[in-house]
Enzyme design. Structure first.
Site, PDB file in Angstrom:
ATOM      1  N   HIS A  48       0.818  -1.218   0.000  1.00 61.34           N
ATOM      2  CA  HIS A  48       0.000   0.000   0.000  1.00 61.34           C
ATOM      3  C   HIS A  48       0.857   1.277   0.000  1.00 61.34           C
ATOM      4  O   HIS A  48       0.760   2.081  -0.935  1.00 61.34           O
ATOM      5  CB  HIS A  48      -1.008  -0.034   1.152  1.00 61.34           C
ATOM      6  CG  HIS A  48      -1.652   1.278   1.433  1.00 61.34           C
ATOM      7  ND1 HIS A  48      -2.490   1.908   0.532  1.00 61.34           N
ATOM      8  CD2 HIS A  48      -1.559   2.114   2.500  1.00 61.34           C
ATOM      9  CE1 HIS A  48      -2.886   3.061   1.052  1.00 61.34           C
ATOM     10  NE2 HIS A  48      -2.331   3.203   2.242  1.00 61.34           N
ATOM     11  N   HIS A  72       3.806   6.756   5.442  1.00 62.41           N
ATOM     12  CA  HIS A  72       2.625   7.486   5.914  1.00 62.41           C
ATOM     13  C   HIS A  72       1.750   6.738   6.909  1.00 62.41           C
ATOM     14  O   HIS A  72       1.036   7.365   7.688  1.00 62.41           O
ATOM     15  CB  HIS A  72       1.788   8.011   4.732  1.00 62.41           C
ATOM     16  CG  HIS A  72       0.880   6.989   4.110  1.00 62.41           C
ATOM     17  ND1 HIS A  72       1.264   6.214   3.053  1.00 62.41           N
ATOM     18  CD2 HIS A  72      -0.387   6.616   4.414  1.00 62.41           C
ATOM     19  CE1 HIS A  72       0.264   5.418   2.715  1.00 62.41           C
ATOM     20  NE2 HIS A  72      -0.750   5.634   3.528  1.00 62.41           N
ATOM     21  N   GLU A  76       0.659   5.408  12.671  1.00 61.63           N
ATOM     22  CA  GLU A  76      -0.724   5.081  13.021  1.00 61.63           C
ATOM     23  C   GLU A  76      -0.881   3.602  13.349  1.00 61.63           C
ATOM     24  O   GLU A  76      -1.553   3.237  14.295  1.00 61.63           O
ATOM     25  CB  GLU A  76      -1.637   5.460  11.842  1.00 61.63           C
ATOM     26  CG  GLU A  76      -3.107   5.314  12.106  1.00 61.63           C
ATOM     27  CD  GLU A  76      -3.663   6.375  13.049  1.00 61.63           C
ATOM     28  OE1 GLU A  76      -2.843   7.085  13.686  1.00 61.63           O
ATOM     29  OE2 GLU A  76      -4.886   6.473  13.168  1.00 61.63           O
ATOM     30  N   ASP A  77      -0.232   2.762  12.573  1.00 64.98           N
ATOM     31  CA  ASP A  77      -0.546   1.335  12.643  1.00 64.98           C
ATOM     32  C   ASP A  77       0.568   0.448  13.203  1.00 64.98           C
ATOM     33  O   ASP A  77       0.409  -0.757  13.257  1.00 64.98           O
ATOM     34  CB  ASP A  77      -0.875   0.805  11.222  1.00 64.98           C
ATOM     35  CG  ASP A  77      -2.033   1.551  10.605  1.00 64.98           C
ATOM     36  OD1 ASP A  77      -2.847   2.094  11.368  1.00 64.98           O
ATOM     37  OD2 ASP A  77      -2.121   1.595   9.368  1.00 64.98           O
ATOM     38  N   ASP A 138      -3.278   8.382  -1.269  1.00 67.18           N
ATOM     39  CA  ASP A 138      -3.571   7.318  -0.302  1.00 67.18           C
ATOM     40  C   ASP A 138      -5.020   6.856  -0.468  1.00 67.18           C
ATOM     41  O   ASP A 138      -5.315   5.676  -0.578  1.00 67.18           O
ATOM     42  CB  ASP A 138      -3.330   7.880   1.114  1.00 67.18           C
ATOM     43  CG  ASP A 138      -3.751   6.921   2.218  1.00 67.18           C
ATOM     44  OD1 ASP A 138      -3.415   5.723   2.122  1.00 67.18           O
ATOM     45  OD2 ASP A 138      -4.400   7.379   3.183  1.00 67.18           O
ATOM     46  N   ASP A 259     -20.061  15.853 -25.349  1.00 74.73           N
ATOM     47  CA  ASP A 259     -18.668  15.585 -25.007  1.00 74.73           C
ATOM     48  C   ASP A 259     -18.492  14.217 -24.374  1.00 74.73           C
ATOM     49  O   ASP A 259     -17.564  13.976 -23.623  1.00 74.73           O
ATOM     50  CB  ASP A 259     -18.109  16.680 -24.101  1.00 74.73           C
ATOM     51  CG  ASP A 259     -18.814  16.746 -22.762  1.00 74.73           C
ATOM     52  OD1 ASP A 259     -19.922  16.180 -22.656  1.00 74.73           O
ATOM     53  OD2 ASP A 259     -18.259  17.357 -21.828  1.00 74.73           O
TER      54      ASP A 259
HETATM   55 MN    MN Z   1      -2.642   4.675   3.902  1.00 79.67          MN
END
Ligand code: MN
Length: 573
Positions: A48, A72, A76-77, A138, A259
């Protein structure tokens, strides 16, 4: 799986060994941090952040941004914190990663009104436009892999993407991301509408595609004949969600959409845009009212192009879009394109090419963003480089349910409480910020989740006036205090003596009517003074003890109902 695609790309740009090493270190760090973690698809988690960084490299060559994309989700994880990233990679990258992490806390829960505030808050919390860009990519990767989530979560994420992320991409002028985000969300948010469109479109689209293919050679031939330089002529299909939105405006009639597939002509410079337009109009008659010169008058988000719809071969309508290569890149990459162009000319060393913005005149999108804050004080200085500081004097805080409130910097839980509701302010006893108890004069920050504890019959404290920041809270506290001060006066055993002053138009029997009304309220008058003779403004003044505020208010209403009484005022004696 490895980071070679990314490092090869940086090498091709002329990146230094240091650049390459930094990216490799960030990748190894992320891989170690996410070791053992899996995506919902069952793949190793590292795919990811790697995919996000790779996709981001299509938009920017800024090395700290790419390294931050790899990192990133670390804080957090995983067991690693922002501080670990700071120690390992320095302040700038830690700042970017922390920004992305903060944005994770902002969740869309519903209403339209909240959506606009949420978009503003998103930018304010991000603080740096690079953080926004990482977050958009993301989200794009998460949308591409959304099928692995449970249906309920899919719905929430897709709706949030449609309401928050896609509009932000649009405002930043990044058409490519906006279109992709919308098309990925559309079938999840509105499956029936999507199916309807897909069915209708199937034959229609094929037919249009063949039509455009038949027409392209004629365009190429004519451009060459007229010796107009062009870079590319190609067909572009309209994104399905924006097509759907357009259909809503055109009676759901596909034949009115010219269009669906447009022909795009890319030329090297502006003059050729108008020359190419001339060629098209020579070939086919333009439809009046449908020539749009977004070069002379760009859209608010900076979009530039010339659009024209013509009566093409076989009498069918077809749209042409004509633009320069630079306009094309800007339309696809928006803000990120600006920062690519602004690299200092003549700088050979890639490391020296720090991202910076183009001249401020080019940044239409910034003006658009600044529109959002036109009620606020405008900072004199134009925002510097990548900083999002046009919300400098405002903060955005959330209720536990996710409603966003916009407050001035330095605002406290009491300001917040009064912004939510007067009663909540009046009965506040305590506050929790991000689940921790704080004092009522605690300074709130962007993105804080604020919960106000209340108690029935609690009253505002005069000390609050010393620290509240908003005029609204100040006014409400003062008016409550004034009211209760008055009520206090009635608390004596015989009540409070009040002097009532009535401005009147005198008539026979008026004074009697007035005293009768007072007697009926079971109030014993201490004195009555009537100054009505030969006066320009006749007045009746009455002094009487009154038990409480309610009785006083009732009496005033009754007095005002008497014919000839124009105005009633009172004062305490
Ligand atoms: Mn992410």
């Amino acid at each position: 799986m490895n980071v070679n695609y990314l490092t090869d790309k940086i090498k091709k740009w002329g990146g230094t060994d240091e650049n390459i090493k930094l990216i490799e270190r960030a990748y190894e760090f992320a891989k170690k941090a996410h070791a053992g973690q899996k995506r919902l698809s069952g793949e190793p988690y590292i795919i990811h952040p790697l995919a996000v960084a790779e996709n981001l490299a299509d938009f920017t060559g800024d090395i700290p941004t790419l390294a931050s994309a790899l990192l990133h989700d670390v804080s957090e994880d995983t067991q690693y914190s922002i501080n670990d990233i700071k120690k390992e990679f320095g302040d700038e990258i830690a700042f970017l990663v922390e920004g992305v992490t903060k944005l994770d806390k902002i969740k869309y829960k519903g209403t339209e009104r909240a959506a606009e505030n949420l978009r503003k808050m998103f930018l304010a919390v991000a603080e740096d436009i690079r953080v926004v860009l990482i977050k958009l990519i993301d989200r794009l990767h998460n949308m591409k892999t959304i099928q692995h989530m449970n249906p309920e979560k899919q719905k929430r994420i897709a709706l949030e993407t449609l309401e928050i992320y896609a509009p932000l991409s649009y405002r930043l002028g990044i058409g490519e991301i906006k279109g992709q985000l919308e098309d990925l969300s559309f079938p999840i948010v509105s499956p029936n509408e999507y199916d309807w469109l897909a069915k209708r479109l199937k034959d229609h689209f094929e037919e249009r595609k063949k039509y455009v293919e038949r027409l392209l050679p004629a365009v190429n031939r004519e451009l060459k004949l007229e010796k107009i330089n062009y870079v590319d002529v190609h067909a572009r299909a309209k994104h399905s969600y924006s097509l759907y939105k357009k259909l809503l405006k055109f009676d759901m009639d596909l034949n009115k959409i010219f269009d669906l597939i447009a022909v795009r002509i890319i030329v090297p410079e502006i003059e050729s845009c108008y020359a190419a337009l001339g060629v098209i109009h020579k070939l086919w008659r333009p439809m009046p009212g449908l020539i749009k010169d977004y070069i002379a008058l760009p859209k608010p988000n900076g979009y530039k192009s010339i659009h024209t719809t013509v009566f093409g071969p076989e009498g069918k309508m077809i749209e042409f879009q004509i633009r320069t290569s630079q306009m094309h890149e800007e339309a696809e990459k928006g803000i990120a394109a600006h920062w690519a162009y602004s690299e200092q000319k003549g700088t050979k060393n890639y490391a020296e090419k720090r991202p910076a913005f183009a001249r401020k005149n080019d940044l239409q999108w910034v003006n658009q963003l600044r529109e959002w804050q036109k009620d606020f004080d405008k900072p004199d200085e134009f925002l510097d480089a990548l900083k999002i500081d046009f919300f400098k004097n405002r903060i955005f805080v959330l209720t536990p349910k996710g409603d966003v409130f916009d407050l001035p910097e330095g605002a406290t839980p009491i300001d917040f409480a009064y912004a939510v509701h007067t009663d909540i302010g009046n009965t506040a006893t305590g506050a929790k910020v991000n689940n921790k108890m704080v004092s009522l004069n605690h300074e709130l920050h962007n993105g804080d989740i604020v919960e106000i504890l209340t108690q029935k019959n609690k009253k505002p404290n005069a000390d609050w006036l010393d620290f509240v920041k908003t005029a609204g809270a100040r006014k409400k506290i003062s008016s409550f205090l004034n009211r209760s001060r008055e009520e206090m006066r009635f608390s004596g055993p015989s009540g409070q003596t009040v002097e009532l002053k009535l401005s009147v138009r005198d008539r026979i029997g008026l004074l009697k009517d007035v005293t009768t009304v007072i007697a009926r309220q079971k109030i014993n008058m201490k004195s009555v003074l009537s100054e009505t003779k030969n006066r320009l403004y006749p007045v009746i003044a009455i002094q009487a003890p009154i038990k409480n505020k309610k009785d006083l208010e009732k009496l005033m209403v009754k007095l005002k109902e008497i014919k000839g009484v124009e105005e009633v005022s009172y004062k305490f004696i």
